[in-house]
Design a protein around this motif. Structure first.
Motif, PDB file in Angstrom:
ATOM      1  N   ILE A 264      36.590  35.792  42.663  1.00 53.22           N
ATOM      2  CA  ILE A 264      37.536  36.911  42.510  1.00 53.22           C
ATOM      3  C   ILE A 264      37.123  38.058  43.437  1.00 53.22           C
ATOM      4  O   ILE A 264      37.966  38.683  44.092  1.00 53.22           O
ATOM      5  CB  ILE A 264      37.600  37.351  41.020  1.00 53.22           C
ATOM      6  N   GLU A 265      35.827  38.320  43.507  1.00 49.82           N
ATOM      7  CA  GLU A 265      35.358  39.388  44.418  1.00 49.82           C
ATOM      8  C   GLU A 265      35.681  39.026  45.872  1.00 49.82           C
ATOM      9  O   GLU A 265      36.105  39.877  46.648  1.00 49.82           O
ATOM     10  CB  GLU A 265      33.851  39.608  44.251  1.00 49.82           C
ATOM     11  N   ASN A 266      35.492  37.760  46.224  1.00 52.62           N
ATOM     12  CA  ASN A 266      35.847  37.326  47.588  1.00 52.62           C
ATOM     13  C   ASN A 266      37.344  37.527  47.813  1.00 52.62           C
ATOM     14  O   ASN A 266      37.777  37.971  48.888  1.00 52.62           O
ATOM     15  CB  ASN A 266      35.511  35.843  47.803  1.00 52.62           C
ATOM     16  N   ALA A 292      44.523  41.015  37.812  1.00 51.40           N
ATOM     17  CA  ALA A 292      44.194  41.735  36.571  1.00 51.40           C
ATOM     18  C   ALA A 292      43.969  40.756  35.426  1.00 51.40           C
ATOM     19  O   ALA A 292      43.029  40.905  34.630  1.00 51.40           O
ATOM     20  CB  ALA A 292      45.319  42.710  36.227  1.00 51.40           C
ATOM     21  N   GLU A 293      44.786  39.725  35.354  1.00 45.24           N
ATOM     22  CA  GLU A 293      44.645  38.766  34.242  1.00 45.24           C
ATOM     23  C   GLU A 293      43.378  37.918  34.373  1.00 45.24           C
ATOM     24  O   GLU A 293      42.655  37.718  33.403  1.00 45.24           O
ATOM     25  CB  GLU A 293      45.872  37.856  34.179  1.00 45.24           C
ATOM     26  N   HIS A 294      43.109  37.442  35.587  1.00 45.04           N
ATOM     27  CA  HIS A 294      41.889  36.624  35.759  1.00 45.04           C
ATOM     28  C   HIS A 294      40.649  37.450  35.445  1.00 45.04           C
ATOM     29  O   HIS A 294      39.741  36.994  34.768  1.00 45.04           O
ATOM     30  CB  HIS A 294      41.799  36.083  37.194  1.00 45.04           C
ATOM     31  N   TYR A 295      40.631  38.663  35.960  1.00 43.24           N
ATOM     32  CA  TYR A 295      39.455  39.517  35.749  1.00 43.24           C
ATOM     33  C   TYR A 295      39.248  39.768  34.254  1.00 43.24           C
ATOM     34  O   TYR A 295      38.136  39.691  33.743  1.00 43.24           O
ATOM     35  CB  TYR A 295      39.633  40.835  36.524  1.00 43.24           C
ATOM     36  N   THR A 296      40.351  40.056  33.567  1.00 44.76           N
ATOM     37  CA  THR A 296      40.257  40.334  32.120  1.00 44.76           C
ATOM     38  C   THR A 296      39.744  39.106  31.376  1.00 44.76           C
ATOM     39  O   THR A 296      38.834  39.201  30.545  1.00 44.76           O
ATOM     40  CB  THR A 296      41.650  40.747  31.579  1.00 44.76           C
ATOM     41  N   ARG A 297      40.292  37.950  31.704  1.00 38.10           N
ATOM     42  CA  ARG A 297      39.841  36.729  31.025  1.00 38.10           C
ATOM     43  C   ARG A 297      38.357  36.478  31.283  1.00 38.10           C
ATOM     44  O   ARG A 297      37.604  36.145  30.375  1.00 38.10           O
ATOM     45  CB  ARG A 297      40.624  35.508  31.535  1.00 38.10           C
ATOM     46  N   LEU A 298      37.943  36.658  32.521  1.00 37.17           N
ATOM     47  CA  LEU A 298      36.540  36.364  32.848  1.00 37.17           C
ATOM     48  C   LEU A 298      35.590  37.348  32.167  1.00 37.17           C
ATOM     49  O   LEU A 298      34.516  36.960  31.703  1.00 37.17           O
ATOM     50  CB  LEU A 298      36.324  36.362  34.367  1.00 37.17           C
ATOM     51  N   THR A 337      36.460  28.624  28.843  1.00 35.65           N
ATOM     52  CA  THR A 337      35.910  29.257  30.045  1.00 35.65           C
ATOM     53  C   THR A 337      36.010  28.392  31.309  1.00 35.65           C
ATOM     54  O   THR A 337      36.403  28.916  32.352  1.00 35.65           O
ATOM     55  CB  THR A 337      34.454  29.711  29.775  1.00 35.65           C
ATOM     56  N   PRO A 338      35.679  27.092  31.274  1.00 35.19           N
ATOM     57  CA  PRO A 338      35.808  26.332  32.529  1.00 35.19           C
ATOM     58  C   PRO A 338      37.241  26.334  33.071  1.00 35.19           C
ATOM     59  O   PRO A 338      37.456  26.452  34.280  1.00 35.19           O
ATOM     60  CB  PRO A 338      35.359  24.916  32.143  1.00 35.19           C
ATOM     61  N   GLY A 339      38.217  26.235  32.202  1.00 36.42           N
ATOM     62  CA  GLY A 339      39.622  26.252  32.636  1.00 36.42           C
ATOM     63  C   GLY A 339      40.015  27.612  33.196  1.00 36.42           C
ATOM     64  O   GLY A 339      40.680  27.697  34.247  1.00 36.42           O
ATOM     65  N   TRP A 340      39.616  28.662  32.528  1.00 36.64           N
ATOM     66  CA  TRP A 340      39.910  30.014  33.024  1.00 36.64           C
ATOM     67  C   TRP A 340      39.255  30.225  34.397  1.00 36.64           C
ATOM     68  O   TRP A 340      39.866  30.792  35.294  1.00 36.64           O
ATOM     69  CB  TRP A 340      39.386  31.074  32.056  1.00 36.64           C
ATOM     70  N   ALA A 341      38.018  29.771  34.495  1.00 32.44           N
ATOM     71  CA  ALA A 341      37.289  29.945  35.768  1.00 32.44           C
ATOM     72  C   ALA A 341      37.969  29.142  36.875  1.00 32.44           C
ATOM     73  O   ALA A 341      38.163  29.630  37.997  1.00 32.44           O
ATOM     74  CB  ALA A 341      35.836  29.510  35.603  1.00 32.44           C
ATOM     75  N   PHE A 342      38.353  27.917  36.555  1.00 32.57           N
ATOM     76  CA  PHE A 342      39.006  27.055  37.549  1.00 32.57           C
ATOM     77  C   PHE A 342      40.294  27.722  38.050  1.00 32.57           C
ATOM     78  O   PHE A 342      40.538  27.811  39.261  1.00 32.57           O
ATOM     79  CB  PHE A 342      39.325  25.689  36.910  1.00 32.57           C
ATOM     80  N   ASN A 343      41.099  28.232  37.122  1.00 37.26           N
ATOM     81  CA  ASN A 343      42.369  28.868  37.511  1.00 37.26           C
ATOM     82  C   ASN A 343      42.133  30.133  38.335  1.00 37.26           C
ATOM     83  O   ASN A 343      42.879  30.416  39.283  1.00 37.26           O
ATOM     84  CB  ASN A 343      43.199  29.204  36.272  1.00 37.26           C
ATOM     85  N   ALA A 344      41.096  30.889  37.986  1.00 35.67           N
ATOM     86  CA  ALA A 344      40.797  32.118  38.737  1.00 35.67           C
ATOM     87  C   ALA A 344      40.393  31.757  40.172  1.00 35.67           C
ATOM     88  O   ALA A 344      40.856  32.377  41.146  1.00 35.67           O
ATOM     89  CB  ALA A 344      39.670  32.897  38.047  1.00 35.67           C
ATOM     90  N   ILE A 345      39.551  30.743  40.302  1.00 33.50           N
ATOM     91  CA  ILE A 345      39.098  30.342  41.645  1.00 33.50           C
ATOM     92  C   ILE A 345      40.286  29.798  42.448  1.00 33.50           C
ATOM     93  O   ILE A 345      40.440  30.093  43.634  1.00 33.50           O
ATOM     94  CB  ILE A 345      37.963  29.283  41.540  1.00 33.50           C
ATOM     95  N   ASP A 346      41.121  29.024  41.782  1.00 35.59           N
ATOM     96  CA  ASP A 346      42.295  28.450  42.446  1.00 35.59           C
ATOM     97  C   ASP A 346      43.179  29.571  43.016  1.00 35.59           C
ATOM     98  O   ASP A 346      43.616  29.518  44.176  1.00 35.59           O
ATOM     99  CB  ASP A 346      43.068  27.616  41.406  1.00 35.59           C
ATOM    100  N   ASP A 347      43.412  30.612  42.225  1.00 38.22           N
ATOM    101  CA  ASP A 347      44.243  31.721  42.725  1.00 38.22           C
ATOM    102  C   ASP A 347      43.511  32.492  43.835  1.00 38.22           C
ATOM    103  O   ASP A 347      44.131  32.887  44.826  1.00 38.22           O
ATOM    104  CB  ASP A 347      44.618  32.679  41.589  1.00 38.22           C
ATOM    105  N   ALA A 348      42.208  32.688  43.669  1.00 41.14           N
ATOM    106  CA  ALA A 348      41.453  33.412  44.717  1.00 41.14           C
ATOM    107  C   ALA A 348      41.540  32.644  46.038  1.00 41.14           C
ATOM    108  O   ALA A 348      41.645  33.241  47.112  1.00 41.14           O
ATOM    109  CB  ALA A 348      39.999  33.597  44.295  1.00 41.14           C
ATOM    110  N   MET A 349      41.527  31.320  45.959  1.00 40.01           N
ATOM    111  CA  MET A 349      41.704  30.504  47.179  1.00 40.01           C
ATOM    112  C   MET A 349      43.107  30.697  47.743  1.00 40.01           C
ATOM    113  O   MET A 349      43.309  30.832  48.945  1.00 40.01           O
ATOM    114  CB  MET A 349      41.486  29.015  46.870  1.00 40.01           C
TER     115      MET A 349
END
Ligand SMILES: Cc1cc2nc3c(=O)[nH]c(=O)nc-3n(C[C@H](O)[C@H](O)[C@H](O)COP(=O)(O)OP(=O)(O)OC[C@H]3O[C@@H](n4cnc5c(N)ncnc54)[C@H](O)[C@@H]3O)c2cc1C
Length: 400
Positions: A264-266, A292-298, A337-349
């Motif tokens: 997310i930072e990247n 905003a949603e990914h950050y909040t979830r993480l 958490t793994p699913g939330w993290a996966f989705n956050a990384i997917d969007d960051a990509m």
């Protein structure tokens, strides 16, 4: 409910670890993927920083970490190594080192754990078999007492760190059934060595991510291990194995948070700079809302993961919470958490366009690695079953 706050010592530890990671691990990502191994000098540096099985007590060379401090290291290592190979080595040894340290014999601990903490041996976990993963109660690896120890026969599969254990020495905390009629009550836990053991055949699998740590299997053909390799009492393995799983699941949640937060930072850095249609893409609401949603979830996942590890620590060191309370809270932490993290990384990509899909982008390494955590150390379906069991009671266990 306890709100987790960190001690000054833990804050300092995080700070110095982040510095260590920036210097020792961050510049080596592509090397980890290209060489498909964790270089010896990184293992050595981790040993010096007390990051190898740090849950082990100082009597056996460990750092005596509590579970929350162990979580800090899991999060920081995942920020630094998006391939998650180093975090996997870390979390496996920390979790199963804890079980070995607590329930192993003094002789076996003295023989093996100081080597593990120095990076001269590996301590992994091997429960999964060719035909059995989630349904441990039906595993077919057998253990039979002899005059000198135990004879083992079986076939373990999808095990992290087999090549490393064959190279460095050490082995895996393993489960086998002494009495096939007794179900989960007939399971015994022991340490199984992998280096140069006649009767052991090791194989490796090709995985989609975490390239620098091996995953593979080993066939055990009539191998006798010494009596002192028993961990805990005979037939009590099913109870003990859950302590290790829970430790590992708690750390996995923080590995997921660390890797995803870094992505997310990247992503933030990229969307502030990259322009499309005359503006930085970070100005568009579609991007901002997802961010905003990914950050909040993480952040929520992060707080919850530390809370779960706090419960585990209090249960393990003071008996404050029950095993079942700990099982539930840890399963809740690993469930989403793994699913939330996966989705956050997917969007960051996605925000990083074609660059996000290139090998140069560290986030694609994280995406491939994080996918493994919906399975490893207990699948997300099994996490759901645990939480539901605790909410509904044992009468509602679906598989009974
Ligand atoms: C990269 C990686 C590394 C691993 N490292 C290790 C290791 O070091 N040591 C080790 O012992 N194992 C390891 N594993 C194995 C892991 O623990 C198993 O994959 C996991 O426990 C699931 O077992 P399985 O793959 O046999 O799937 P199965 O148990 O066959 O299940 C298949 C699918 O069915 C689902 N399922 C099963 N039962 C139910 C049910 N009752 N209700 C609903 N759904 C259900 C599962 O969740 C899964 O999605 C690793 C796995 C991976 C991917």
């Amino acid at each position: 409910m306890n709100i987790q706050t960190f001690s000054e010592e833990q804050d300092l530890f995080r700070e110095s670890l982040r510095e260590f990671c920036e210097q020792t691990i961050v510049p080596r990502r592509t090397e980890l993927e290209d060489k498909k191994e964790i270089p010896d000098d990184i293992i050595k540096a981790m040993a010096e920083f007390e990051l190898l099985a740090p849950s082990v007590s100082p009597d056996f060379g460990g750092a005596g970490f509590d579970a929350v401090t162990a979580g800090i290291a899991a999060e920081e290592l995942a920020r630094a190594d998006p391939t998650c190979s180093i975090p996997v080595l870390y979390l496996v040894q920390c979790s199963w080192g804890h079980v070995f340290n607590k329930f192993g014999t003094e002789e076996a601990k003295g023989e093996i754990l100081p080597k593990v903490t120095k990076g001269e041996a590996i301590c992994g976990i091997a429960t999964t078999e060719a035909d059995i993963g989630s349904d441990l109660g039906n595993m077919v690896t057998t253990i039979k007492p002899t005059d000198k120890g135990y004879v083992i026969n079986g076939n373990k599969n999808y095990i992290s760190g087999v090549r490393e254990a064959a190279k460095y020495g050490g082995g895996h905390v393993t489960l086998a059934r002494q009495d096939l009629e007794a179900g989960t009550r007939g399971m015994t836990m022991f340490f199984f060595p992998l280096k140069d053991v006649p009767g052991v055949t090791i194989s490796e699998d090709e995985e989609m991510g975490r390239e620098a740590i091996s995953t593979g299997g080993f066939i055990i053909d009539n191998v006798e291990i010494p009596k002192h390799y028993l961990i805990g009492e005979e037939n009590k393995g099913f109870y003990l194995v859950h302590i290790g799983y829970e430790y590992a699941r708690g750390l996995i949640a923080l590995v997921c948070v660390g890797a995803a937060m870094k992505s997310i930072e990247n992503g933030i850095a990229y969307i502030k700079e990259r322009k499309a249609f005359g503006r930085p893409i970070g100005k568009y609401e579609a991007i901002q809302f997802a961010l905003a949603e990914h950050y909040t979830r993480l952040e929520m996942a992060r707080d919850f993961a530390y809370k779960a590890l706090y419960y585990l620590e209090k249960e393990q060191s003071e008996g404050k919470y029950s095993r079942m309370e700990v099982s539930k809270i840890i399963a809740m932490s690993k469930l989403l958490t793994p699913g939330w993290a996966f989705n956050a990384i997917d969007d960051a990509m996605q925000w990083q366009g074609a660059f996000g899909y290139s090998r140069e982008c560290p986030d694609q390494s994280a995406l491939r690695a994080i996918r493994s955590f919906t399975l490893a150390e207990g699948s997300r379906e099994i996490m759901r079953l645990i939480v539901a069991r605790e909410l509904l009671g044992k009468d509602f266990i679906a598989y009974k």
